[in-house]
Motif scaffolding. Structure first.
Motif, PDB file in Angstrom:
ATOM      1  N   ILE A 190      -5.696  -0.030   1.227  1.00  8.80           N
ATOM      2  CA  ILE A 190      -4.391   0.221   0.608  1.00  8.80           C
ATOM      3  C   ILE A 190      -3.282  -0.086   1.618  1.00  8.80           C
ATOM      4  N   LEU A 191      -3.466   0.371   2.855  1.00  3.35           N
ATOM      5  CA  LEU A 191      -2.463   0.118   3.898  1.00  3.35           C
ATOM      6  C   LEU A 191      -2.287  -1.379   4.160  1.00  3.35           C
ATOM      7  N   PHE A 241       4.076  -3.805   8.830  1.00  2.10           N
ATOM      8  CA  PHE A 241       4.225  -2.687   9.770  1.00  2.10           C
ATOM      9  C   PHE A 241       3.017  -2.565  10.689  1.00  2.10           C
ATOM     10  N   VAL A 242       1.927  -3.269  10.391  1.00  5.98           N
ATOM     11  CA  VAL A 242       0.713  -3.191  11.204  1.00  5.98           C
ATOM     12  C   VAL A 242       0.888  -4.038  12.460  1.00  5.98           C
ATOM     13  N   ARG A 277       3.634   6.640   5.629  1.00  8.87           N
ATOM     14  CA  ARG A 277       2.955   7.849   5.143  1.00  8.87           C
ATOM     15  C   ARG A 277       3.471   8.252   3.764  1.00  8.87           C
ATOM     16  N   ARG A 278       4.781   8.157   3.561  1.00  6.89           N
ATOM     17  CA  ARG A 278       5.377   8.513   2.276  1.00  6.89           C
ATOM     18  C   ARG A 278       4.887   7.565   1.175  1.00  6.89           C
ATOM     19  N   ALA A 281       2.392   8.370  -2.098  1.00  4.72           N
ATOM     20  CA  ALA A 281       2.755   8.021  -3.474  1.00  4.72           C
ATOM     21  C   ALA A 281       1.666   7.160  -4.106  1.00  4.72           C
ATOM     22  N   GLU A 282       1.115   6.233  -3.344  1.00  2.00           N
ATOM     23  CA  GLU A 282       0.056   5.354  -3.855  1.00  2.00           C
ATOM     24  C   GLU A 282      -1.209   6.147  -4.159  1.00  2.00           C
TER      25      GLU A 282
END
Length: 66
Positions: free
Chosen positions: A18-19, A28-29, A49-50, A54-55
């Protein structure tokens, strides 16, 4: 050479996928270390994290007793 402040995330492989999908939209990775660890930009940690929460909430089902 430039240093980037990062945060180590430990997660299971499903959350990691997912990330990585989220990363395609807004990167962002910093480094994909292994099946359970990612290093992300420290200043993106709260947003990531937010959005992850939500996901994951979308994929959570609850049974309500009426």
């Amino acid at each position: 050479m430039r240093a980037i402040k990062g945060v180590l995330l430990t997660c299971d492989s499903a959350v990691k996928q997912i990330l990585l999908t989220m990363n395609e939209k807004d990167p962002f990775v910093i480094e994909d270390l292994d099946d359970y660890h990612l290093v992300i930009k420290a200043d993106e940690e709260y947003r990531v994290r937010r959005e992850l929460e939500a996901e994951l909430e979308k994929n959570t089902y609850s049974l309500e007793a009426n």
